[in-house]
Design an enzyme around this catalytic site. Structure first.
Site, PDB file in Angstrom:
ATOM      1  N   THR A   1       1.415   4.000   1.225  1.00  0.00           N
ATOM      2  CA  THR A   1       1.053   4.968   2.267  1.00  0.00           C
ATOM      3  C   THR A   1       2.261   5.299   3.140  1.00  0.00           C
ATOM      4  O   THR A   1       2.117   5.939   4.176  1.00  0.00           O
ATOM      5  CB  THR A   1      -0.072   4.409   3.156  1.00  0.00           C
ATOM      6  OG1 THR A   1       0.350   3.141   3.685  1.00  0.00           O
ATOM      7  CG2 THR A   1      -1.350   4.191   2.362  1.00  0.00           C
TER       8      THR A   1
ATOM      9  N   ALA B   1       6.380  -0.878  12.087  1.00  0.00           N
ATOM     10  CA  ALA B   1       5.304  -0.079  11.500  1.00  0.00           C
ATOM     11  C   ALA B   1       5.958   0.954  10.597  1.00  0.00           C
ATOM     12  O   ALA B   1       7.182   1.158  10.634  1.00  0.00           O
ATOM     13  CB  ALA B   1       4.504   0.607  12.606  1.00  0.00           C
ATOM     14  N   LYS B   2       5.116   1.609   9.791  1.00  0.00           N
ATOM     15  CA  LYS B   2       5.682   2.559   8.826  1.00  0.00           C
ATOM     16  C   LYS B   2       6.416   3.706   9.516  1.00  0.00           C
ATOM     17  O   LYS B   2       7.270   4.341   8.928  1.00  0.00           O
ATOM     18  CB  LYS B   2       4.586   3.043   7.881  1.00  0.00           C
ATOM     19  CG  LYS B   2       4.225   1.908   6.910  1.00  0.00           C
ATOM     20  CD  LYS B   2       3.461   2.284   5.678  1.00  0.00           C
ATOM     21  CE  LYS B   2       3.505   1.088   4.696  1.00  0.00           C
ATOM     22  NZ  LYS B   2       2.397   0.998   3.781  1.00  0.00           N
ATOM     23  N   ARG B   3       6.103   3.940  10.793  1.00  0.00           N
ATOM     24  CA  ARG B   3       6.785   5.045  11.488  1.00  0.00           C
ATOM     25  C   ARG B   3       8.207   4.685  11.952  1.00  0.00           C
ATOM     26  O   ARG B   3       8.970   5.551  12.376  1.00  0.00           O
ATOM     27  CB  ARG B   3       5.954   5.511  12.684  1.00  0.00           C
ATOM     28  CG  ARG B   3       5.751   4.427  13.697  1.00  0.00           C
ATOM     29  CD  ARG B   3       4.949   4.862  14.912  1.00  0.00           C
ATOM     30  NE  ARG B   3       4.759   3.691  15.750  1.00  0.00           N
ATOM     31  CZ  ARG B   3       3.822   2.774  15.567  1.00  0.00           C
ATOM     32  NH1 ARG B   3       2.953   2.907  14.581  1.00  0.00           N
ATOM     33  NH2 ARG B   3       3.740   1.719  16.343  1.00  0.00           N
TER      34      ARG B   3
ATOM     35  N   SER C   1       0.883  -1.171   0.000  1.00  0.00           N
ATOM     36  CA  SER C   1       0.000   0.000   0.000  1.00  0.00           C
ATOM     37  C   SER C   1       0.922   1.223   0.000  1.00  0.00           C
ATOM     38  O   SER C   1       1.765   1.333   0.891  1.00  0.00           O
ATOM     39  CB  SER C   1      -0.859   0.029   1.267  1.00  0.00           C
ATOM     40  OG  SER C   1      -1.604  -1.162   1.373  1.00  0.00           O
TER      41      SER C   1
END
Ligand code: GLU
Length: 283
Positions: free
Chosen positions: A10, A244-246, A8
């Site tokens: 994002t 996570a993306k962070r 995704s």
């Protein structure tokens, strides 16, 4: 054999995505099969074009090659709408006008495998009320899970490590198939795409194992084939939590900038060897 990796766009890809992509790619290539990329970009508010290019560059850096052009969910909206129409004509979906706050306020909502189970508020609205509210209120479309599960009957699917699993879609309640702000939910889009792409083996993180019960149900309702599944352990960071993306330090862009050799990293990941501080864990 045909596998896929479906990021995704994002955020930046991280080591967890790399692990998933490497496993799916290696499975296809070692069997002389095909490997496709799908860009899961129907979430218009969160998807960014710059992450599409960045993700493909990260995959190339890992030495991953793919067959054909990446498939884009944003090009497939007609298919999602057609499937939804079909389910609507069969009385298996209904419009839902509830806001997040409405659902949160419903104290009785139990928890299912993917969060709060929808309490069913809009399931029993009359046709007249539905028509009136649909004219002016934003709404999503939910699957009437009890009806759908009854129509489909008992379902099972094959997990590479766990063997045959009985699907329990009822535990998810009336899931969303088309969102207020997106023409299809992950469940609907992903199930339709995997079938349209001819995916035979789905290799993805263990966080999605419960979702497979829903996908199996949608396959039964829509007459789609059921691939074989493998849900792999998740990459966790030094804090023991899944990435996570962070987690910027684990992003592939930052590893690349730090001079890591992408192909060597991919070979390590394919052998379940992770950079120091990272580990594989089953949720
Ligand atoms: N775009 C989804 C994700 O990143 C794909 C999940 C799947 O492989 O089905 O979680």
């Amino acid at each position: 054999m045909l596998t896929r990796f479906a990021p995704s766009p994002t955020g930046e890809l991280h080591l967890g995505h790399a692990y998933s992509a490497v496993l799916a790619h290696a499975a296809a290539r070692s069997a002389g099969g095909r490997f496709l990329i799908r860009i899961d970009d129907i979430d218009g508010s969160r998807s960014r074009e710059e992450y599409v290019g960045a993700s493909l560059a990260d995959l190339a850096w890992l030495g991953i090659d793919w067959d054909g052009e990446p498939v884009r969910q944003s090009d497939r909206l007609g298919d999602y709408a057609a499937a939804l129409d079909q389910l609507r004509a069969r009385g298996l979906v209904y419009p839902c006008f509830c806001t997040r706050a409405d659902i949160a306020a419903s104290l009785s909502a139990p928890h299912g495998p993917s969060g709060a189970v929808y309490p069913g508020t809009c399931r029993t609205l009359s046709d007249a009320e539905r028509a009136r509210r649909m004219a002016g209120e934003p709404h999503c479309w939910r699957l009437d899970m009890a009806r759908a599960a009854a129509e489909a009957g008992e379902l099972a699917w094959e997990e590479a490590e766990q063997g045959l699993r009985t699907a329990d879609p009822l535990a998810h309640g009336d899931i969303v198939l088309a969102r207020k702000d997106a023409p299809a939910s992950y469940h609907l889009a992903s199930t339709l795409d995997d079938a349209a792409m001819g995916v035979t083996h789905i290799i993805r993180g263990a966080d999605l194992i419960a979702s497979t019960d829903v996908h199996r149900l949608l396959q039964a309702l829509l007459g789609l084939p059921t691939p074989l599944y493998r849900h792999h352990a998740l990459v966790c960071g030094p804090d023991g939590k899944r990435l996570a993306k962070r987690d910027a330090a684990a992003s592939l862009a930052s590893l690349r900038a730090a001079g890591v050799d992408g192909r060597a990293l991919a070979a390590d990941l394919a052998a379940d060897r992770l950079p120091s501080g990272y580990s594989l864990q089953n949720p």
